[in-house]
Design a protein around this motif. Structure first.
Motif, PDB file in Angstrom:
ATOM      1  N   ASP A   1     -64.484  17.075  39.297  1.00 15.59           N
ATOM      2  CA  ASP A   1     -65.433  16.515  40.252  1.00 15.59           C
ATOM      3  C   ASP A   1     -65.954  17.591  41.199  1.00 15.59           C
ATOM      4  O   ASP A   1     -65.244  18.087  42.069  1.00 15.59           O
ATOM      5  CB  ASP A   1     -64.764  15.400  41.063  1.00 15.59           C
ATOM      6  N   SER A   2     -67.188  17.990  40.969  1.00 15.84           N
ATOM      7  CA  SER A   2     -67.943  18.852  41.904  1.00 15.84           C
ATOM      8  C   SER A   2     -67.235  20.158  42.244  1.00 15.84           C
ATOM      9  O   SER A   2     -67.214  20.576  43.395  1.00 15.84           O
ATOM     10  CB  SER A   2     -68.243  18.084  43.204  1.00 15.84           C
ATOM     11  N   ILE A   3     -66.665  20.831  41.225  1.00 11.95           N
ATOM     12  CA  ILE A   3     -65.990  22.099  41.528  1.00 11.95           C
ATOM     13  C   ILE A   3     -67.004  23.237  41.645  1.00 11.95           C
ATOM     14  O   ILE A   3     -68.038  23.253  40.979  1.00 11.95           O
ATOM     15  CB  ILE A   3     -64.904  22.459  40.486  1.00 11.95           C
ATOM     16  N   SER A   4     -66.671  24.179  42.516  1.00 13.36           N
ATOM     17  CA  SER A   4     -67.454  25.401  42.665  1.00 13.36           C
ATOM     18  C   SER A   4     -66.502  26.584  42.610  1.00 13.36           C
ATOM     19  O   SER A   4     -65.373  26.502  43.101  1.00 13.36           O
ATOM     20  CB  SER A   4     -68.215  25.411  43.992  1.00 13.36           C
ATOM     21  N   ILE A   5     -66.950  27.671  41.972  1.00 11.96           N
ATOM     22  CA  ILE A   5     -66.102  28.849  41.772  1.00 11.96           C
ATOM     23  C   ILE A   5     -66.876  30.075  42.234  1.00 11.96           C
ATOM     24  O   ILE A   5     -68.055  30.236  41.914  1.00 11.96           O
ATOM     25  CB  ILE A   5     -65.711  28.993  40.287  1.00 11.96           C
ATOM     26  N   LYS A   6     -66.173  30.955  42.975  1.00 13.30           N
ATOM     27  CA  LYS A   6     -66.797  32.181  43.466  1.00 13.30           C
ATOM     28  C   LYS A   6     -65.962  33.388  43.082  1.00 13.30           C
ATOM     29  O   LYS A   6     -64.738  33.320  43.027  1.00 13.30           O
ATOM     30  CB  LYS A   6     -66.943  32.140  44.989  1.00 13.30           C
ATOM     31  N   TYR A   7     -66.636  34.507  42.819  1.00 15.29           N
ATOM     32  CA  TYR A   7     -66.001  35.808  42.657  1.00 15.29           C
ATOM     33  C   TYR A   7     -66.540  36.711  43.754  1.00 15.29           C
ATOM     34  O   TYR A   7     -67.740  36.996  43.805  1.00 15.29           O
ATOM     35  CB  TYR A   7     -66.320  36.425  41.293  1.00 15.29           C
ATOM     36  N   GLU A   8     -65.655  37.168  44.641  1.00 15.82           N
ATOM     37  CA  GLU A   8     -66.074  38.071  45.717  1.00 15.82           C
ATOM     38  C   GLU A   8     -67.322  37.553  46.433  1.00 15.82           C
ATOM     39  O   GLU A   8     -68.315  38.247  46.582  1.00 15.82           O
ATOM     40  CB  GLU A   8     -66.310  39.479  45.164  1.00 15.82           C
ATOM     41  N   GLN A   9     -67.250  36.310  46.829  1.00 13.71           N
ATOM     42  CA  GLN A   9     -68.303  35.617  47.581  1.00 13.71           C
ATOM     43  C   GLN A   9     -69.564  35.333  46.764  1.00 13.71           C
ATOM     44  O   GLN A   9     -70.523  34.761  47.280  1.00 13.71           O
ATOM     45  CB  GLN A   9     -68.681  36.407  48.853  1.00 13.71           C
ATOM     46  N   LYS A  10     -69.568  35.732  45.503  1.00 10.10           N
ATOM     47  CA  LYS A  10     -70.712  35.415  44.654  1.00 10.10           C
ATOM     48  C   LYS A  10     -70.448  34.102  43.917  1.00 10.10           C
ATOM     49  O   LYS A  10     -69.416  33.944  43.272  1.00 10.10           O
ATOM     50  CB  LYS A  10     -70.960  36.535  43.641  1.00 10.10           C
ATOM     51  N   SER A  11     -71.382  33.189  44.020  1.00 10.53           N
ATOM     52  CA  SER A  11     -71.215  31.882  43.398  1.00 10.53           C
ATOM     53  C   SER A  11     -71.409  31.978  41.883  1.00 10.53           C
ATOM     54  O   SER A  11     -72.432  32.480  41.408  1.00 10.53           O
ATOM     55  CB  SER A  11     -72.232  30.895  43.986  1.00 10.53           C
ATOM     56  N   ILE A  12     -70.405  31.513  41.124  1.00  3.67           N
ATOM     57  CA  ILE A  12     -70.456  31.559  39.663  1.00  3.67           C
ATOM     58  C   ILE A  12     -70.693  30.175  39.077  1.00  3.67           C
ATOM     59  O   ILE A  12     -71.509  29.996  38.171  1.00  3.67           O
ATOM     60  CB  ILE A  12     -69.143  32.138  39.087  1.00  3.67           C
ATOM     61  N   ILE A  13     -69.973  29.186  39.598  1.00  4.32           N
ATOM     62  CA  ILE A  13     -70.107  27.797  39.157  1.00  4.32           C
ATOM     63  C   ILE A  13     -70.437  26.944  40.370  1.00  4.32           C
ATOM     64  O   ILE A  13     -69.799  27.056  41.424  1.00  4.32           O
ATOM     65  CB  ILE A  13     -68.798  27.291  38.502  1.00  4.32           C
ATOM     66  N   ASN A  14     -71.441  26.075  40.230  1.00  5.89           N
ATOM     67  CA  ASN A  14     -71.903  25.275  41.358  1.00  5.89           C
ATOM     68  C   ASN A  14     -71.825  23.784  41.057  1.00  5.89           C
ATOM     69  O   ASN A  14     -72.420  23.301  40.085  1.00  5.89           O
ATOM     70  CB  ASN A  14     -73.362  25.629  41.690  1.00  5.89           C
ATOM     71  N   ASN A  15     -71.045  23.069  41.866  1.00  6.03           N
ATOM     72  CA  ASN A  15     -71.058  21.605  41.852  1.00  6.03           C
ATOM     73  C   ASN A  15     -70.927  21.036  40.441  1.00  6.03           C
ATOM     74  O   ASN A  15     -71.705  20.188  40.017  1.00  6.03           O
ATOM     75  CB  ASN A  15     -72.350  21.102  42.509  1.00  6.03           C
ATOM     76  N   PHE A  16     -69.924  21.500  39.712  1.00  6.98           N
ATOM     77  CA  PHE A  16     -69.786  21.156  38.291  1.00  6.98           C
ATOM     78  C   PHE A  16     -68.859  19.960  38.121  1.00  6.98           C
ATOM     79  O   PHE A  16     -67.743  19.952  38.641  1.00  6.98           O
ATOM     80  CB  PHE A  16     -69.237  22.360  37.527  1.00  6.98           C
ATOM     81  N   SER A  17     -69.315  18.962  37.368  1.00 10.06           N
ATOM     82  CA  SER A  17     -68.524  17.754  37.134  1.00 10.06           C
ATOM     83  C   SER A  17     -68.605  17.337  35.665  1.00 10.06           C
ATOM     84  O   SER A  17     -69.654  17.499  35.026  1.00 10.06           O
ATOM     85  CB  SER A  17     -69.030  16.582  37.990  1.00 10.06           C
ATOM     86  N   PHE A  18     -67.505  16.841  35.139  1.00  8.87           N
ATOM     87  CA  PHE A  18     -67.498  16.145  33.855  1.00  8.87           C
ATOM     88  C   PHE A  18     -66.145  15.462  33.703  1.00  8.87           C
ATOM     89  O   PHE A  18     -65.216  15.704  34.486  1.00  8.87           O
ATOM     90  CB  PHE A  18     -67.773  17.096  32.682  1.00  8.87           C
ATOM     91  N   SER A  19     -66.029  14.599  32.726  1.00 17.73           N
ATOM     92  CA  SER A  19     -64.756  13.937  32.487  1.00 17.73           C
ATOM     93  C   SER A  19     -64.495  13.880  30.987  1.00 17.73           C
ATOM     94  O   SER A  19     -65.415  13.926  30.171  1.00 17.73           O
ATOM     95  CB  SER A  19     -64.752  12.521  33.075  1.00 17.73           C
ATOM     96  N   ALA A  20     -63.227  13.812  30.633  1.00 16.43           N
ATOM     97  CA  ALA A  20     -62.809  13.686  29.238  1.00 16.43           C
ATOM     98  C   ALA A  20     -61.877  12.497  29.116  1.00 16.43           C
ATOM     99  O   ALA A  20     -60.932  12.360  29.906  1.00 16.43           O
ATOM    100  CB  ALA A  20     -62.110  14.963  28.772  1.00 16.43           C
ATOM    101  N   LYS A  21     -62.141  11.638  28.158  1.00 14.48           N
ATOM    102  CA  LYS A  21     -61.288  10.479  27.935  1.00 14.48           C
ATOM    103  C   LYS A  21     -60.071  10.868  27.104  1.00 14.48           C
ATOM    104  O   LYS A  21     -60.070  11.894  26.427  1.00 14.48           O
ATOM    105  CB  LYS A  21     -62.081   9.388  27.199  1.00 14.48           C
ATOM    106  N   GLN A  22     -59.053  10.018  27.158  1.00 14.50           N
ATOM    107  CA  GLN A  22     -57.876  10.227  26.336  1.00 14.50           C
ATOM    108  C   GLN A  22     -58.269  10.285  24.857  1.00 14.50           C
ATOM    109  O   GLN A  22     -58.991   9.431  24.355  1.00 14.50           O
ATOM    110  CB  GLN A  22     -56.889   9.076  26.535  1.00 14.50           C
TER     111      GLN A  22
END
Length: 259
Positions: A5-26
């Protein structure tokens, strides 16, 4: 089962992934696709806690991943990277046995139950006759199966695969993906994998997440995602999509680069 749910990832203050969401069912196979540098492998590393995500949440079977210990995560989820290496003298059965250690206490030896699971994992991956061979003596496809067997020995609910067919020839790519599908169907294991090949993603996935520029561009079934419009916008390629009734999944034919 597995919700991002809405993850964001940064490397050295540089944004790599923005507001990423998805789901996987069993029991679902989800493939993450996108151009080189779009952030596919970064997402998988964050889901496995190899790297941190800065905002958002990842929930596995109702529990936030950040609240779980490393051992608790390893009991429920396993990730295999693009290229895995083992010591030159390590045998297949030694490698597969490592999958049991998340379930053991510190310095606790493997018992008969653990070894039964190890041999079950070898059988499931068709490696019983290879169990005493060094990992370095195996072919690419055999080696990948050995690492998948180790993952199976963990008895995870979720298997994360980062480009599992990289460095393999066509026959071994097919062998590995058929094994992944077999394990998914026989055991109900949820699989999230990063793939480059669009036709492999179409053939082996229940749903596909398209990543572009660190953001989710699309998420849906292969029939919903694999369109000429998506391929043109995301990959800058013209294509033809063939629908074969007996296969039920679209087949992609790339034509030329968009000028």
């Amino acid at each position: 089962m597995f919700t991002v749910d809405s993850i964001s990832i940064k490397y050295e203050q540089k944004s790599i992934i923005n507001n990423f969401s998805f789901s996987a069912k069993q029991g679902e196979i989800v493939s993450i696709i996108g151009p080189n540098g779009s952030g596919k492998s970064t997402i998988l590393k964050a889901l496995s806690r190899l790297i941190p995500y800065h905002t958002g949440s990842v929930v596995l079977e109702g529990t936030d991943l950040k609240s779980m210990s490393a051992k608790q995560v390893a009991r429920k989820m396993c990730m295999l990277s693009q290229k895995n290496q083992a010591p030159s003298d390590m045998t297949v059965i030694d490698l597969v046995s490592y999958g049991r250690y998340p379930h053991k206490k510190w310095f606790e030896r493997l018992d008969n139950e653990d070894m039964e699971i190890v041999h079950w994992a070898l059988e499931k991956t068709h490696l019983t006759t290879y169990k005493d061979r060094p990992i370095v003596s195996l072919s690419g496809g055999e080696s990948q199966r050995a690492w998948i067997a180790m993952a199976l020995a963990q008895r995870p609910k979720v298997l994360l695969l980062d480009e599992p067919t990289t460095y393999l020839d066509i026959s071994h790519q097919h062998e590995v993906l058929e094994l992944v599908r077999e394990l998914n169907q026989d055991m109900g294991m949820t699989v999230v994998m990063v793939l480059h090949d669009l036709n492999q993603a179409s053939c082996y996935s229940d749903s596909i997440v398209v990543v572009q520029g660190g953001e989710k561009a699309m998420h849906g079934t292969p029939n919903q995602v694999m369109t000429t419009d998506m391929i043109r916008k995301v990959y800058r390629m013209d294509s033809e999509i063939q629908y074969i009734p007996t296969e039920k999944k679209p087949r992609i034919h790339l034509l030329s680069t968009v000028k």
